[in-house]
Design a protein around this motif. Structure first.
Motif, PDB file in Angstrom:
ATOM      1  N   UNK A   7     -48.451  47.185 -32.322  1.00 27.80           N
ATOM      2  CA  UNK A   7     -49.230  46.150 -31.635  1.00 27.80           C
ATOM      3  C   UNK A   7     -49.040  44.784 -32.261  1.00 27.80           C
ATOM      4  N   UNK A   8     -49.253  43.736 -31.446  1.00 26.99           N
ATOM      5  CA  UNK A   8     -49.186  42.386 -31.977  1.00 26.99           C
ATOM      6  C   UNK A   8     -50.322  42.177 -32.962  1.00 26.99           C
ATOM      7  N   UNK A   9     -50.152  41.161 -33.807  1.00 25.12           N
ATOM      8  CA  UNK A   9     -51.185  40.859 -34.799  1.00 25.12           C
ATOM      9  C   UNK A   9     -52.498  40.520 -34.105  1.00 25.12           C
ATOM     10  N   UNK A  10     -52.445  39.710 -33.054  1.00 28.94           N
ATOM     11  CA  UNK A  10     -53.669  39.337 -32.355  1.00 28.94           C
ATOM     12  C   UNK A  10     -54.380  40.555 -31.772  1.00 28.94           C
ATOM     13  N   UNK A  11     -53.628  41.527 -31.248  1.00 28.32           N
ATOM     14  CA  UNK A  11     -54.262  42.709 -30.680  1.00 28.32           C
ATOM     15  C   UNK A  11     -54.932  43.529 -31.775  1.00 28.32           C
ATOM     16  N   UNK A  15     -58.936  44.241 -31.961  1.00 23.97           N
ATOM     17  CA  UNK A  15     -59.465  45.592 -32.082  1.00 23.97           C
ATOM     18  C   UNK A  15     -60.310  45.777 -33.325  1.00 23.97           C
ATOM     19  N   UNK A  16     -59.836  45.236 -34.453  1.00 24.87           N
ATOM     20  CA  UNK A  16     -60.581  45.358 -35.713  1.00 24.87           C
ATOM     21  C   UNK A  16     -61.944  44.686 -35.615  1.00 24.87           C
ATOM     22  N   UNK A  17     -61.987  43.522 -35.005  1.00 27.16           N
ATOM     23  CA  UNK A  17     -63.253  42.814 -34.897  1.00 27.16           C
ATOM     24  C   UNK A  17     -64.196  43.472 -33.904  1.00 27.16           C
ATOM     25  N   UNK A  18     -63.670  44.080 -32.850  1.00 22.98           N
ATOM     26  CA  UNK A  18     -64.524  44.843 -31.942  1.00 22.98           C
ATOM     27  C   UNK A  18     -65.131  46.041 -32.679  1.00 22.98           C
ATOM     28  N   UNK A  19     -64.325  46.683 -33.510  1.00 21.46           N
ATOM     29  CA  UNK A  19     -64.856  47.805 -34.296  1.00 21.46           C
ATOM     30  C   UNK A  19     -65.958  47.319 -35.234  1.00 21.46           C
ATOM     31  N   UNK A  20     -65.753  46.174 -35.870  1.00 23.38           N
ATOM     32  CA  UNK A  20     -66.763  45.646 -36.776  1.00 23.38           C
ATOM     33  C   UNK A  20     -68.054  45.300 -36.038  1.00 23.38           C
ATOM     34  N   UNK A  45     -58.038  53.604 -29.230  1.00 28.99           N
ATOM     35  CA  UNK A  45     -56.754  52.898 -29.088  1.00 28.99           C
ATOM     36  C   UNK A  45     -56.961  51.387 -29.008  1.00 28.99           C
ATOM     37  N   UNK A  46     -58.023  50.970 -28.340  1.00 29.31           N
ATOM     38  CA  UNK A  46     -58.324  49.532 -28.266  1.00 29.31           C
ATOM     39  C   UNK A  46     -58.638  48.993 -29.655  1.00 29.31           C
ATOM     40  N   UNK A  47     -59.460  49.733 -30.412  1.00 32.38           N
ATOM     41  CA  UNK A  47     -59.864  49.256 -31.732  1.00 32.38           C
ATOM     42  C   UNK A  47     -58.717  49.281 -32.742  1.00 32.38           C
ATOM     43  N   UNK A  48     -57.726  50.131 -32.533  1.00 33.02           N
ATOM     44  CA  UNK A  48     -56.559  50.169 -33.425  1.00 33.02           C
ATOM     45  C   UNK A  48     -55.486  49.176 -33.000  1.00 33.02           C
ATOM     46  N   UNK A  51     -53.776  49.720 -27.636  1.00 34.45           N
ATOM     47  CA  UNK A  51     -53.953  49.477 -26.199  1.00 34.45           C
ATOM     48  C   UNK A  51     -54.603  48.117 -25.987  1.00 34.45           C
ATOM     49  N   UNK A  52     -54.195  47.406 -24.933  1.00 29.74           N
ATOM     50  CA  UNK A  52     -54.875  46.146 -24.604  1.00 29.74           C
ATOM     51  C   UNK A  52     -56.225  46.449 -23.973  1.00 29.74           C
ATOM     52  N   UNK A  53     -57.031  45.424 -23.816  1.00 31.80           N
ATOM     53  CA  UNK A  53     -58.329  45.612 -23.182  1.00 31.80           C
ATOM     54  C   UNK A  53     -58.442  44.663 -21.989  1.00 31.80           C
ATOM     55  N   UNK A  54     -58.954  45.183 -20.886  1.00 32.30           N
ATOM     56  CA  UNK A  54     -59.133  44.364 -19.691  1.00 32.30           C
ATOM     57  C   UNK A  54     -60.318  43.419 -19.891  1.00 32.30           C
TER      58      UNK A  54
END
Length: 288
Positions: A7-11, A15-20, A45-48, A51-54
């Protein structure tokens, strides 16, 4: 869009910040999956970052995590849109190691970098001639195909420092050895040192020199960088480089340790004006 094992760095940051955010509210993956009417694996997958998120799903998660401020929500949506873009360096995936491409992504996507380079000029500050000598290992032979690609990428990376819109802010402590090592010969070094003087005038660059006279110092002679991502992310990443790979540290304890080391180095190093004076004195020495 299919899952991306790299995944790209931004993705990854998204994901990491959504997990936090989820963990900050004491919620489990099951709660997020229920909010999105999906299975747990999709949220994972989104948090890792795989996968992208809509946008619709992101808005639903922001509702769940009680992010109500309109500006903050727009910041999250902007980060999501940016995470879906194809970056220029992705065309090089078959030519350069993935961890190196992640490093390129850090400089493209972060807003602030601070670090220490004891023995060489930082890559963002290098002239073409200096960079060619470093990448070629001092050999007078033409660069090989992979070396040439690394050279081209290094020059492209430097645009992050000079771009008109949101240039990366850099605070770098350079060891005096980096200023005196005759990389490429005296003429190349004189031009490199003059280039440092010019870069130090940029409003987004803070440059200090750690002189030989300080003796031993905390952290030892090991280079590192700490990258900070723009809002709404509060994420930082430590980068450690060696001859064959790049290591990324994201644990808050590790980031705190290196932040303390950097604070010690900047407090021990010469001030900005004193650093420029030392660089100018070394230039005069090489002119003699």
């Amino acid at each position: 869009m299919p899952d991306n094992p790299n995944p790209t760095v931004r993705r990854r940051v998204l994901g990491t910040n959504l997990r936090r955010l989820r963990e900050r509210h004491g919620l489990l993956l099951e709660h997020a999956a229920e909010q999105l009417s999906c299975n747990i694996s999709k949220v994972s997958r989104i948090e890792s970052g795989r996968s992208p998120i809509r946008p619709l799903d992101l808005k639903a998660l922001l509702d769940l995590y009680q992010v109500k401020d309109p500006a903050m929500r727009e910041g999250w949506l902007f980060l999501a849109r940016e995470s879906r873009k194809q970056r220029w360096w992705r065309v090089l995936e078959d030519q350069l190691p993935q961890d190196f491409l992640d490093f390129v992504g850090l400089e493209e996507d972060t807003s602030y970098s601070r670090g220490f380079q004891p023995g060489v000029i930082d890559s963002l500050f290098q002239t073409k001639e200096y960079a060619r000598a470093i990448i070629g290992g001092g050999s007078p032979k033409p660069l090989g195909p992979e070396e040439q690609t690394r050279f081209d990428v290094r020059l492209e990376r430097q645009k992050a420092l000079l771009r008109e819109e949101n240039p990366i802010e850099v605070w770098m402590v350079l060891g005096e050895a980096a200023l005196r090592q005759q990389v490429g010969g005296p003429a190349v070094m004189r031009n490199q040192l003059r280039h440092l003087i010019e870069l130090a005038k940029l409003p987004n660059v803070t440059m200090q020199v750690l002189p030989f006279s300080v003796g031993a110092y905390r952290g030892g002679p090991f280079p590192f960088k700490i990258y900070r991502f723009p809002e709404p992310s509060d994420m930082e990443v430590v980068l450690l480089e060696n001859h064959i790979s790049h290591t990324y540290l994201e644990d808050p304890a590790d980031i705190g340790l290196y932040a303390d080391i950097f604070n010690h180095l900047r407090a021990t190093a010469l001030g900005e004006l004193e650093s420029q004076s030392l660089i100018e004195s070394i230039i005069r020495e090489t002119d003699a």
